[in-house]
Enzyme design. Sequence first.
Site, PDB file in Angstrom:
ATOM      1  N   TYR A   1       0.790  -1.227   0.000  1.00 37.49           N
ATOM      2  CA  TYR A   1       0.000   0.000   0.000  1.00 37.49           C
ATOM      3  C   TYR A   1       0.823   1.278   0.000  1.00 37.49           C
ATOM      4  O   TYR A   1       0.275   2.374   0.055  1.00 37.49           O
ATOM      5  CB  TYR A   1      -0.988  -0.011   1.177  1.00 37.49           C
ATOM      6  CG  TYR A   1      -2.208  -0.868   0.893  1.00 37.49           C
ATOM      7  CD1 TYR A   1      -2.186  -1.837  -0.094  1.00 37.49           C
ATOM      8  CD2 TYR A   1      -3.381  -0.698   1.610  1.00 37.49           C
ATOM      9  CE1 TYR A   1      -3.291  -2.630  -0.356  1.00 37.49           C
ATOM     10  CE2 TYR A   1      -4.506  -1.484   1.354  1.00 37.49           C
ATOM     11  CZ  TYR A   1      -4.446  -2.449   0.372  1.00 37.49           C
ATOM     12  OH  TYR A   1      -5.552  -3.228   0.122  1.00 37.49           O
TER      13      TYR A   1
ATOM     14  N   LYS B   1       2.608 -14.499   4.629  1.00 37.65           N
ATOM     15  CA  LYS B   1       2.784 -15.483   3.550  1.00 37.65           C
ATOM     16  C   LYS B   1       4.295 -15.724   3.401  1.00 37.65           C
ATOM     17  O   LYS B   1       4.861 -15.601   2.313  1.00 37.65           O
ATOM     18  CB  LYS B   1       2.140 -14.934   2.263  1.00 37.65           C
ATOM     19  CG  LYS B   1       2.053 -15.920   1.120  1.00 37.65           C
ATOM     20  CD  LYS B   1       1.068 -17.048   1.315  1.00 37.65           C
ATOM     21  CE  LYS B   1       1.164 -18.027   0.160  1.00 37.65           C
ATOM     22  NZ  LYS B   1       0.335 -19.238   0.345  1.00 37.65           N
TER      23      LYS B   1
ATOM     24  N   ASP C   1      -3.592 -17.430   3.273  1.00 38.86           N
ATOM     25  CA  ASP C   1      -4.603 -18.205   2.539  1.00 38.86           C
ATOM     26  C   ASP C   1      -5.321 -19.189   3.467  1.00 38.86           C
ATOM     27  O   ASP C   1      -6.540 -19.308   3.441  1.00 38.86           O
ATOM     28  CB  ASP C   1      -3.997 -18.903   1.306  1.00 38.86           C
ATOM     29  CG  ASP C   1      -2.640 -19.537   1.552  1.00 38.86           C
ATOM     30  OD1 ASP C   1      -2.086 -19.388   2.666  1.00 38.86           O
ATOM     31  OD2 ASP C   1      -2.121 -20.187   0.630  1.00 38.86           O
TER      32      ASP C   1
ATOM     33  N   ASP D   1      -6.496  -5.647   5.221  1.00 34.82           N
ATOM     34  CA  ASP D   1      -7.602  -5.068   4.463  1.00 34.82           C
ATOM     35  C   ASP D   1      -8.553  -6.176   3.997  1.00 34.82           C
ATOM     36  O   ASP D   1      -9.777  -6.107   4.197  1.00 34.82           O
ATOM     37  CB  ASP D   1      -7.022  -4.304   3.255  1.00 34.82           C
ATOM     38  CG  ASP D   1      -8.046  -3.422   2.576  1.00 34.82           C
ATOM     39  OD1 ASP D   1      -9.182  -3.305   3.088  1.00 34.82           O
ATOM     40  OD2 ASP D   1      -7.723  -2.849   1.522  1.00 34.82           O
TER      41      ASP D   1
ATOM     42  N   ASP E   1     -12.659  -7.399   5.581  1.00 41.20           N
ATOM     43  CA  ASP E   1     -13.918  -7.525   4.829  1.00 41.20           C
ATOM     44  C   ASP E   1     -14.477  -8.940   4.982  1.00 41.20           C
ATOM     45  O   ASP E   1     -15.696  -9.134   5.086  1.00 41.20           O
ATOM     46  CB  ASP E   1     -13.711  -7.226   3.333  1.00 41.20           C
ATOM     47  CG  ASP E   1     -13.860  -5.734   3.000  1.00 41.20           C
ATOM     48  OD1 ASP E   1     -13.487  -4.898   3.856  1.00 41.20           O
ATOM     49  OD2 ASP E   1     -14.334  -5.413   1.892  1.00 41.20           O
TER      50      ASP E   1
HETATM   51 MG    MG Z   1     -10.943  -2.397   2.511  1.00 36.57          MG
END
Ligand code: MG
Length: 325
Positions: A118, A164, A197, A221, A225
């Site tokens: 990001y 990861k 994962d 992020d 969700d």
């Molecule tokens: Mg988001």
Amino acid sequence: MAYNIAVIGGDGIGPEVVDAAITVLDKLPVEFNYTYAEAGDECAEKTGVPLPDETIEIAKNADAVLFGAAGETAAAVIVRLRQELETFVNLRPVKSLQPEKYGNIDFMIVRENTEDLYIGEEEVTEDGAVAYKRITKNASEKIADYAFKYAQDTNRSKVTAVHKANVLKVTDGLFKDSFYKVAENYPEIETNDFYVDATAMYLITNPLDFEVIVTTNLYGDILSDEGAGLVGGLGMIPSANIGDENGLFEPVHGSAPDIAGQGIADPAATILSACMMLDYLGESEHARHIEEVLINVIQEGVHVTLDLGGEYSTKQMAEYIAEQL
Ligand code: MG
Ligand code: NAI
């Protein structure tokens, strides 16, 4: 004492849900001075920039920032604001407010908020494009330490690192090693780590196994969700961006163009974000009071928006909650 709050509604449902939160805040015996500032897609169309310098200044000078959502300019607005305000942690609580429907899910995602992919450093190459993923020892240790302290303060017994490192051996490897180094300072707290994962599956198959998750910016992020999906949707998940000097509070969701302008967005995520802001300002009693009322209203399921099974508009639900205070 009065608090100076910078208010950035932004795009789509952003201004709608922020107005709803302010309707609730205004019922408290606490004085807030609001300074409204612009950012987002509409602002970019109007002024040529998605995040004007003036908005950054207003945000920096406020006691706290209440943010709605940006649209397609989200990277240039919210990601940049987090960097400008040096809010190194993004707290995203995934908590079921309807246990009979979603069980007793209750975990905290502690997301690193300043680096990883990001940073947005991408470049075009001869045959495609490259994005840089930056992971530093300093930020990784700082976020791990925040997660362990948070666990201590809230009587949680376990912190899980998500990464990861099997593929991204150098970057995520550093994040994982930093986590276990910091863990040595917290021998009373249990630790484990999973690949991102596998975590995506475990959150669905074993959500009750999680107490505190600490992870990098992108994975945080995505997993938040997913967490929203476990407890009733994005209308329910608040967040706090916290740094040494600044705090910015916002729902996890975006501008939701599919429902914008209809007055039907669920204001719960933003009202709960305002509660996290009250905690940050040292007004925790008021935060718990609002949460209690909000949870009752949601559990009754009548004076609520469509996603919660009701027929109330965003504004009506906020006004009802304000009355119940
Ligand atoms: Mg988001
Ligand atoms: P989104 O979070 O806006 O919406 C995803 C889904 O959740 C949609 O079906 C939407 O209707 C629903 N939803 C979201 N908030 C809701 C609420 N309060 N009540 C009821 N339903 C709700 O994510 P999406 O659709 O991927 O992105 C839309 C825009 O938002 C994009 O332009 C994106 O860049 C931006 N965005 C901005 C963020 C920010 O400013 N922090 C974060 C995420 C996306």
